[in-house]
Design a protein around this motif. Structure first.
Motif, mmCIF file in Angstrom:
data_model
loop_
_atom_site.group_PDB
_atom_site.id
_atom_site.type_symbol
_atom_site.label_atom_id
_atom_site.label_comp_id
_atom_site.label_asym_id
_atom_site.label_seq_id
_atom_site.Cartn_x
_atom_site.Cartn_y
_atom_site.Cartn_z
ATOM 1 N N THR A 58 2.596 2.599 -0.159
ATOM 2 C CA THR A 58 1.851 1.349 -0.175
ATOM 3 C C THR A 58 2.180 0.526 -1.418
ATOM 4 O O THR A 58 2.262 -0.703 -1.355
ATOM 5 N N LEU A 62 3.546 -3.307 -1.439
ATOM 6 C CA LEU A 62 2.959 -4.397 -2.214
ATOM 7 C C LEU A 62 3.991 -5.114 -3.085
ATOM 8 O O LEU A 62 3.915 -6.330 -3.276
ATOM 9 N N ILE A 65 5.932 -7.407 -0.480
ATOM 10 C CA ILE A 65 5.213 -8.251 0.499
ATOM 11 C C ILE A 65 5.482 -9.740 0.298
ATOM 12 O O ILE A 65 5.529 -10.497 1.256
#
Length: 69
Positions: A58, A62, A65
Motif C-alpha cells: 500500500t 501511495l 497514485i
C-alpha cells in the motif's frame, strides 16, 4: 476546486475544500454528503497511527497514485 472522497458505491461522501495547518495538526475543511459543513483535525499521533495501518504494498501504491489515471 478541491478533492472528493467516495464510498464503495462511488457515491460522494465528502468534498474537501481545504487542507490547512493549525499548529501541529492538519485541518481538513469540507462538506459531508454535499450539505453538512465539517472541520476535522489530524493530529501527529493519529497520523502515526494511520501509518501503522499501511503495509509495504500500500505504501508503494501511495507513492505512485499521483502518476496514475
Amino acid at each position: 476546486g478541491g478533492m472528493k472522497i467516495f464510498d464503495s458505491n462511488n457515491q460522494e461522501l465528502m468534498a474537501v475544500r481545504s487542507l490547512e495547518r493549525d499548529g501541529n495538526a492538519l485541518v481538513i475543511r469540507g462538506k459531508i454528503f454535499g450539505a453538512m459543513p465539517m472541520v476535522a483535525k489530524l493530529t501527529p499521533a493519529e497520523a502515526r497511527a494511520a501509518l501503522k495501518l499501511l503495509d509495504f504494498k500500500t505504501i508503494l501504491f501511495l507513492l505512485t497514485i499521483l502518476f496514475r489515471r
